[in-house]
Motif scaffolding. Sequence first.
Motif, PDB file in Angstrom:
ATOM      1  N   ARG A  66      -2.460   4.330   3.698  1.00  0.00           N
ATOM      2  CA  ARG A  66      -2.171   5.280   2.609  1.00  0.00           C
ATOM      3  C   ARG A  66      -2.018   6.692   3.157  1.00  0.00           C
ATOM      4  O   ARG A  66      -1.098   7.429   2.795  1.00  0.00           O
ATOM      5  CB  ARG A  66      -3.297   5.260   1.564  1.00  0.00           C
ATOM      6  CG  ARG A  66      -3.062   4.275   0.434  1.00  0.00           C
ATOM      7  CD  ARG A  66      -4.087   4.441  -0.692  1.00  0.00           C
ATOM      8  NE  ARG A  66      -5.401   4.006  -0.249  1.00  0.00           N
ATOM      9  CZ  ARG A  66      -5.800   2.734  -0.240  1.00  0.00           C
ATOM     10  NH1 ARG A  66      -4.999   1.776  -0.654  1.00  0.00           N
ATOM     11  NH2 ARG A  66      -7.007   2.425   0.190  1.00  0.00           N
ATOM     12  N   SER A  67      -2.929   7.079   4.048  1.00  0.00           N
ATOM     13  CA  SER A  67      -2.924   8.424   4.613  1.00  0.00           C
ATOM     14  C   SER A  67      -1.643   8.690   5.405  1.00  0.00           C
ATOM     15  O   SER A  67      -0.995   9.732   5.240  1.00  0.00           O
ATOM     16  CB  SER A  67      -4.157   8.593   5.499  1.00  0.00           C
ATOM     17  OG  SER A  67      -4.114   9.814   6.168  1.00  0.00           O
ATOM     18  N   VAL A  68      -1.271   7.736   6.260  1.00  0.00           N
ATOM     19  CA  VAL A  68      -0.034   7.890   7.054  1.00  0.00           C
ATOM     20  C   VAL A  68       1.174   7.956   6.125  1.00  0.00           C
ATOM     21  O   VAL A  68       2.086   8.761   6.323  1.00  0.00           O
ATOM     22  CB  VAL A  68       0.102   6.744   8.076  1.00  0.00           C
ATOM     23  CG1 VAL A  68       1.492   6.727   8.689  1.00  0.00           C
ATOM     24  CG2 VAL A  68      -0.958   6.878   9.155  1.00  0.00           C
ATOM     25  N   THR A  69       1.170   7.122   5.086  1.00  0.00           N
ATOM     26  CA  THR A  69       2.277   7.135   4.115  1.00  0.00           C
ATOM     27  C   THR A  69       2.418   8.522   3.507  1.00  0.00           C
ATOM     28  O   THR A  69       3.514   9.084   3.467  1.00  0.00           O
ATOM     29  CB  THR A  69       2.035   6.092   3.005  1.00  0.00           C
ATOM     30  OG1 THR A  69       1.970   4.794   3.599  1.00  0.00           O
ATOM     31  CG2 THR A  69       3.155   6.137   1.982  1.00  0.00           C
ATOM     32  N   ARG A  70       1.304   9.083   3.053  1.00  0.00           N
ATOM     33  CA  ARG A  70       1.365  10.418   2.432  1.00  0.00           C
ATOM     34  C   ARG A  70       1.864  11.464   3.427  1.00  0.00           C
ATOM     35  O   ARG A  70       2.643  12.347   3.079  1.00  0.00           O
ATOM     36  CB  ARG A  70      -0.012  10.803   1.867  1.00  0.00           C
ATOM     37  CG  ARG A  70      -0.374  10.003   0.613  1.00  0.00           C
ATOM     38  CD  ARG A  70      -1.593  10.575  -0.103  1.00  0.00           C
ATOM     39  NE  ARG A  70      -2.814  10.332   0.638  1.00  0.00           N
ATOM     40  CZ  ARG A  70      -3.650   9.313   0.389  1.00  0.00           C
ATOM     41  NH1 ARG A  70      -3.395   8.459  -0.568  1.00  0.00           N
ATOM     42  NH2 ARG A  70      -4.752   9.174   1.099  1.00  0.00           N
ATOM     43  N   ALA A 106     -10.679  -0.007   5.268  1.00  0.00           N
ATOM     44  CA  ALA A 106     -10.546   1.187   6.123  1.00  0.00           C
ATOM     45  C   ALA A 106      -9.120   1.305   6.653  1.00  0.00           C
ATOM     46  O   ALA A 106      -8.533   2.394   6.667  1.00  0.00           O
ATOM     47  CB  ALA A 106     -11.537   1.132   7.276  1.00  0.00           C
ATOM     48  N   LEU A 107      -8.531   0.182   7.057  1.00  0.00           N
ATOM     49  CA  LEU A 107      -7.149   0.202   7.525  1.00  0.00           C
ATOM     50  C   LEU A 107      -6.204   0.527   6.364  1.00  0.00           C
ATOM     51  O   LEU A 107      -5.245   1.281   6.530  1.00  0.00           O
ATOM     52  CB  LEU A 107      -6.777  -1.149   8.155  1.00  0.00           C
ATOM     53  CG  LEU A 107      -5.339  -1.270   8.659  1.00  0.00           C
ATOM     54  CD1 LEU A 107      -5.003  -0.183   9.677  1.00  0.00           C
ATOM     55  CD2 LEU A 107      -5.115  -2.654   9.267  1.00  0.00           C
ATOM     56  N   ALA A 108      -6.507  -0.006   5.193  1.00  0.00           N
ATOM     57  CA  ALA A 108      -5.681   0.292   4.013  1.00  0.00           C
ATOM     58  C   ALA A 108      -5.670   1.795   3.746  1.00  0.00           C
ATOM     59  O   ALA A 108      -4.620   2.374   3.444  1.00  0.00           O
ATOM     60  CB  ALA A 108      -6.194  -0.474   2.797  1.00  0.00           C
ATOM     61  N   GLU A 109      -6.827   2.436   3.892  1.00  0.00           N
ATOM     62  CA  GLU A 109      -6.902   3.882   3.677  1.00  0.00           C
ATOM     63  C   GLU A 109      -6.084   4.625   4.741  1.00  0.00           C
ATOM     64  O   GLU A 109      -5.399   5.602   4.435  1.00  0.00           O
ATOM     65  CB  GLU A 109      -8.357   4.354   3.660  1.00  0.00           C
ATOM     66  CG  GLU A 109      -8.517   5.808   3.254  1.00  0.00           C
ATOM     67  CD  GLU A 109      -7.738   6.189   1.995  1.00  0.00           C
ATOM     68  OE1 GLU A 109      -7.006   7.204   2.036  1.00  0.00           O
ATOM     69  OE2 GLU A 109      -7.842   5.468   0.977  1.00  0.00           O
ATOM     70  N   ILE A 157       0.844  -1.199   0.000  1.00  0.00           N
ATOM     71  CA  ILE A 157       0.000   0.000   0.000  1.00  0.00           C
ATOM     72  C   ILE A 157       0.882   1.253   0.000  1.00  0.00           C
ATOM     73  O   ILE A 157       0.667   2.184  -0.780  1.00  0.00           O
ATOM     74  CB  ILE A 157      -0.948  -0.008   1.214  1.00  0.00           C
ATOM     75  CG1 ILE A 157      -1.954  -1.167   1.075  1.00  0.00           C
ATOM     76  CG2 ILE A 157      -1.665   1.337   1.362  1.00  0.00           C
ATOM     77  CD1 ILE A 157      -2.719  -1.471   2.355  1.00  0.00           C
ATOM     78  N   SER A 158       1.910   1.258   0.835  1.00  0.00           N
ATOM     79  CA  SER A 158       2.798   2.429   0.922  1.00  0.00           C
ATOM     80  C   SER A 158       3.611   2.601  -0.355  1.00  0.00           C
ATOM     81  O   SER A 158       3.820   3.732  -0.815  1.00  0.00           O
ATOM     82  CB  SER A 158       3.732   2.284   2.126  1.00  0.00           C
ATOM     83  OG  SER A 158       2.971   2.303   3.316  1.00  0.00           O
TER      84      SER A 158
END
Length: 147
Positions: free
Chosen positions: A135-139, A129-132, A72-73
């Motif tokens: 992604r958010s933390v990665t960004r 939801a965890l995947a999102e 994901i990241s």
Amino acid sequence: APSPALMNYLFQVDYVDHFVWVLLDGTDGPVVADVRFVRDLDDPATAEIAFIVADDYQGRGIGGFLMDALIISARAGGVQRFTARLLVDNLAMRHILDRFGAEWERDEPGVVVTKFDVPEPDQVRIDPALAEDIRSVTRQVVRASVG
């Protein structure tokens, strides 16, 4: 305790060219696993992956979960291809990567290598939801590193 060389490697992380997820046992607990990608300097769309799961924590699905988080990241960071080099007898990691179509070639004695496209999101077994959140933390960390 980890050696200074290992600590240096683990924490020379900029989250753009060298990204890592670390799993702790408890809030202040020891590091029990980590998974990372390191971009190829000549081809930023390609990154080498590696992960470590402490012996006492193997066989619990941690490696597979962290690999999914790394996918994901990597996708969020524009990585398109993964490479990996590992010991022939590292069957746990080979099994995780086989799930994504890794094909292994012998490299030096006792070492195999693979290269495969970063899997599509639908190949990841993480709750959407965890995947999102991932992604958010990665960004966020990428923005913080670049900024």
